[in-house]
Design a protein around this motif. Structure first.
Motif, PDB file in Angstrom:
ATOM      1  N   ILE A 118     -83.698  -9.545  -7.629  1.00 12.17           N
ATOM      2  CA  ILE A 118     -83.131  -8.115  -7.503  1.00 12.17           C
ATOM      3  C   ILE A 118     -82.173  -8.229  -6.317  1.00 12.17           C
ATOM      4  N   SER A 119     -80.660  -8.211  -6.693  1.00  6.66           N
ATOM      5  CA  SER A 119     -79.684  -8.625  -5.735  1.00  6.66           C
ATOM      6  C   SER A 119     -79.421  -7.424  -5.160  1.00  6.66           C
ATOM      7  N   TYR A 120     -79.786  -7.358  -3.812  1.00  6.91           N
ATOM      8  CA  TYR A 120     -79.313  -6.225  -2.885  1.00  6.91           C
ATOM      9  C   TYR A 120     -77.960  -6.369  -2.073  1.00  6.91           C
ATOM     10  N   SER A 121     -77.351  -5.643  -1.808  1.00  5.84           N
ATOM     11  CA  SER A 121     -76.045  -5.920  -1.168  1.00  5.84           C
ATOM     12  C   SER A 121     -75.040  -7.188  -1.833  1.00  5.84           C
ATOM     13  N   PRO A 122     -74.738  -6.621  -3.007  1.00  2.00           N
ATOM     14  CA  PRO A 122     -73.974  -7.603  -4.125  1.00  2.00           C
ATOM     15  C   PRO A 122     -72.619  -7.619  -3.716  1.00  2.00           C
ATOM     16  N   LEU A 123     -72.190  -6.570  -2.724  1.00  5.33           N
ATOM     17  CA  LEU A 123     -70.749  -6.502  -2.479  1.00  5.33           C
ATOM     18  C   LEU A 123     -70.439  -7.004  -0.876  1.00  5.33           C
ATOM     19  N   CYS A 124     -71.684  -7.574  -0.491  1.00  6.84           N
ATOM     20  CA  CYS A 124     -71.576  -7.723   0.911  1.00  6.84           C
ATOM     21  C   CYS A 124     -70.965  -6.565   1.929  1.00  6.84           C
ATOM     22  N   LEU A 125     -71.649  -5.650   2.006  1.00  5.45           N
ATOM     23  CA  LEU A 125     -71.376  -4.435   2.947  1.00  5.45           C
ATOM     24  C   LEU A 125     -70.040  -3.835   2.515  1.00  5.45           C
ATOM     25  N   GLY A 126     -69.314  -4.365   1.299  1.00  4.64           N
ATOM     26  CA  GLY A 126     -68.089  -3.699   1.171  1.00  4.64           C
ATOM     27  C   GLY A 126     -67.233  -4.876   1.236  1.00  4.64           C
ATOM     28  N   LEU A 127     -67.446  -6.017   1.737  1.00  6.56           N
ATOM     29  CA  LEU A 127     -66.405  -7.070   2.024  1.00  6.56           C
ATOM     30  C   LEU A 127     -65.755  -7.521   0.580  1.00  6.56           C
ATOM     31  N   LEU A 128     -66.504  -7.579  -0.294  1.00  4.80           N
ATOM     32  CA  LEU A 128     -66.020  -8.069  -1.609  1.00  4.80           C
ATOM     33  C   LEU A 128     -65.483  -7.027  -2.440  1.00  4.80           C
ATOM     34  N   THR A 129     -65.080  -5.831  -1.962  1.00  5.70           N
ATOM     35  CA  THR A 129     -64.468  -4.932  -2.771  1.00  5.70           C
ATOM     36  C   THR A 129     -63.050  -4.829  -2.711  1.00  5.70           C
ATOM     37  N   GLY A 130     -62.554  -5.755  -1.876  1.00  4.26           N
ATOM     38  CA  GLY A 130     -60.902  -5.898  -1.872  1.00  4.26           C
ATOM     39  C   GLY A 130     -60.223  -4.817  -0.765  1.00  4.26           C
ATOM     40  N   LYS A 131     -61.197  -3.912  -0.461  1.00  3.42           N
ATOM     41  CA  LYS A 131     -60.498  -2.958   0.548  1.00  3.42           C
ATOM     42  C   LYS A 131     -60.109  -3.316   2.004  1.00  3.42           C
ATOM     43  N   TYR A 132     -60.630  -4.658   2.385  1.00  2.00           N
ATOM     44  CA  TYR A 132     -60.628  -4.867   3.794  1.00  2.00           C
ATOM     45  C   TYR A 132     -59.819  -6.228   4.010  1.00  2.00           C
ATOM     46  N   ASN A 133     -59.046  -6.411   5.014  1.00  7.24           N
ATOM     47  CA  ASN A 133     -58.698  -7.677   5.523  1.00  7.24           C
ATOM     48  C   ASN A 133     -58.439  -7.473   7.073  1.00  7.24           C
ATOM     49  N   LEU A 134     -57.990  -8.704   7.584  1.00  8.59           N
ATOM     50  CA  LEU A 134     -57.943  -8.699   9.134  1.00  8.59           C
ATOM     51  C   LEU A 134     -57.014  -7.671   9.762  1.00  8.59           C
ATOM     52  N   ASP A 135     -56.009  -6.983   8.907  1.00  9.91           N
ATOM     53  CA  ASP A 135     -55.152  -6.067   9.269  1.00  9.91           C
ATOM     54  C   ASP A 135     -55.868  -4.702   8.789  1.00  9.91           C
ATOM     55  N   ASN A 136     -56.808  -4.615   8.126  1.00  9.96           N
ATOM     56  CA  ASN A 136     -57.539  -3.373   7.772  1.00  9.96           C
ATOM     57  C   ASN A 136     -58.969  -3.316   7.810  1.00  9.96           C
ATOM     58  N   LEU A 137     -59.566  -3.346   9.081  1.00  4.83           N
ATOM     59  CA  LEU A 137     -60.828  -3.535   9.257  1.00  4.83           C
ATOM     60  C   LEU A 137     -61.752  -2.203   9.313  1.00  4.83           C
ATOM     61  N   PRO A 138     -63.141  -2.240   9.196  1.00  7.16           N
ATOM     62  CA  PRO A 138     -63.684  -0.881   9.229  1.00  7.16           C
ATOM     63  C   PRO A 138     -63.377  -0.383  10.571  1.00  7.16           C
ATOM     64  N   ARG A 139     -63.528   0.926  10.600  1.00  8.58           N
ATOM     65  CA  ARG A 139     -62.996   1.965  11.808  1.00  8.58           C
ATOM     66  C   ARG A 139     -63.715   1.339  12.882  1.00  8.58           C
ATOM     67  N   GLN A 140     -63.110   1.644  13.946  1.00  7.06           N
ATOM     68  CA  GLN A 140     -63.721   1.418  15.260  1.00  7.06           C
ATOM     69  C   GLN A 140     -65.058   2.032  15.472  1.00  7.06           C
ATOM     70  N   GLY A 141     -66.072   1.320  16.070  1.00  8.25           N
ATOM     71  CA  GLY A 141     -67.236   1.778  16.216  1.00  8.25           C
ATOM     72  C   GLY A 141     -68.340   1.511  15.109  1.00  8.25           C
ATOM     73  N   ASN A 142     -67.614   1.100  14.053  1.00  9.00           N
ATOM     74  CA  ASN A 142     -68.541   0.691  12.972  1.00  9.00           C
ATOM     75  C   ASN A 142     -68.896  -0.882  13.229  1.00  9.00           C
ATOM     76  N   PRO A 143     -70.250  -0.916  12.888  1.00  6.79           N
ATOM     77  CA  PRO A 143     -70.877  -2.573  13.177  1.00  6.79           C
ATOM     78  C   PRO A 143     -70.131  -3.585  12.155  1.00  6.79           C
ATOM     79  N   ARG A 144     -69.641  -3.126  11.262  1.00  5.12           N
ATOM     80  CA  ARG A 144     -69.250  -4.153  10.205  1.00  5.12           C
ATOM     81  C   ARG A 144     -67.872  -4.602  10.599  1.00  5.12           C
ATOM     82  N   ARG A 145     -67.123  -3.701  11.573  1.00  6.01           N
ATOM     83  CA  ARG A 145     -65.720  -4.200  12.131  1.00  6.01           C
ATOM     84  C   ARG A 145     -65.675  -5.492  12.534  1.00  6.01           C
ATOM     85  N   GLN A 146     -66.757  -6.075  13.468  1.00  7.28           N
ATOM     86  CA  GLN A 146     -66.802  -7.260  14.304  1.00  7.28           C
ATOM     87  C   GLN A 146     -67.213  -8.229  13.232  1.00  7.28           C
ATOM     88  N   LEU A 147     -68.095  -7.796  12.465  1.00 10.54           N
ATOM     89  CA  LEU A 147     -68.785  -8.853  11.176  1.00 10.54           C
ATOM     90  C   LEU A 147     -67.630  -9.086  10.366  1.00 10.54           C
TER      91      LEU A 147
END
Length: 236
Positions: A118-147
């Motif tokens: 059973i594959s949990y987190s198959p999108l790697c917390l959203g990193l594999l969605t194509g929605k994020y890059n170094l110029d468009n990171l999760p919002r400030q305060g979100n622990p995923r931002r630094q990750l």
């Protein structure tokens, strides 16, 4: 869940009965150990194994499963359950294109134990969605931002391949990443926060990536220089 106070096999059976009462069900399809205590409370581990096998023997579930077990620990519990004639049906681990390199041994152990991954987190917390890059990171305060700031540079070649495969398949990157997990023999369970996300994820089923596309993604995943960190409870 293997809470610290569940140190006896009887406590596992009691927990299963209480879960069935809350669910208003007579039997669980799968009773799953949510993590191993081998890394921090090893004396508890054997009681958990005995208890989950007792849950099956008591007729409270059809099969048992584990979560966050690495290949060595998975092989050990598989051997124990085989001695008890208890079917090990599933092993739930973090499994995605971003963990592929570190998950090869786990998948092999699943195949050897004849249990489904059973594959949990198959999108790697959203990193594999194509929605994020170094110029468009999760919002400030979100622990995923630094990750994501740490992971994205080493993942860029993979993300480029994922984008190209998605374009060729006429699917979104999320759908391709989930379908890849299916093609690898997994049962992905992506998280969602909105109806739109759920609908997009449903677009990952009913079709399969070509063998060539899977090979391309495999090769790119193996070259990721900094894979996603493993769950703290993941054993060896």
């Amino acid at each position: 869940a293997p809470y610290p106070w569940r140190v006896s096999r009887k406590s596992m059976v009691k927990a299963a009965r209480e879960s069935l009462e809350r669910l208003e069900q007579e039997k669980l399809s799968i009773a799953q150990l949510h993590w191993s205590t081998a890394k921090y409370q090893p004396f508890q581990e054997r009681a958990l194994w005995e208890g989950i096998a007792d849950v099956y023997d008591e007729g409270l579930c059809d099969a048992v499963g584990v979560s966050n077990y690495g290949p060595k620990q998975l092989s050990k519990i598989a051997a124990y359950l085989k001695e008890r004639n208890v079917p090990l049906a599933t092993a739930q681990v973090q499994y995605s294109l971003m963990t592929y390199k570190d998950s090869l041994a786990v998948k092999d152990a699943c195949d050897e134990a004849d249990c489904r991954l059973i594959s949990y987190s198959p999108l790697c917390l959203g990193l594999l969605t194509g929605k994020y890059n170094l110029d468009n990171l999760p919002r400030q305060g979100n622990p995923r931002r630094q990750l994501f700031r740490e992971l994205l540079p080493g993942a860029q070649p993979l993300l480029n391949t994922l984008e190209a495969v998605a374009l060729d398949a006429g699917k979104t990157q999320s759908q391709v990443a989930i379908n890849w997990a299916i093609c690898k023999g997994g049962v992905p369970i992506p998280g969602v926060r909105t109806v739109e996300m759920a609908e997009e994820n449903l677009g990952a089923i009913g079709w399969r990536l070509s063998n060539g596309a899977v090979d391309e993604l495999d090769a790119a995943a193996l070259k990721v220089s900094k894979p996603m960190i493993q769950n703290v409870f993941q054993t060896s």
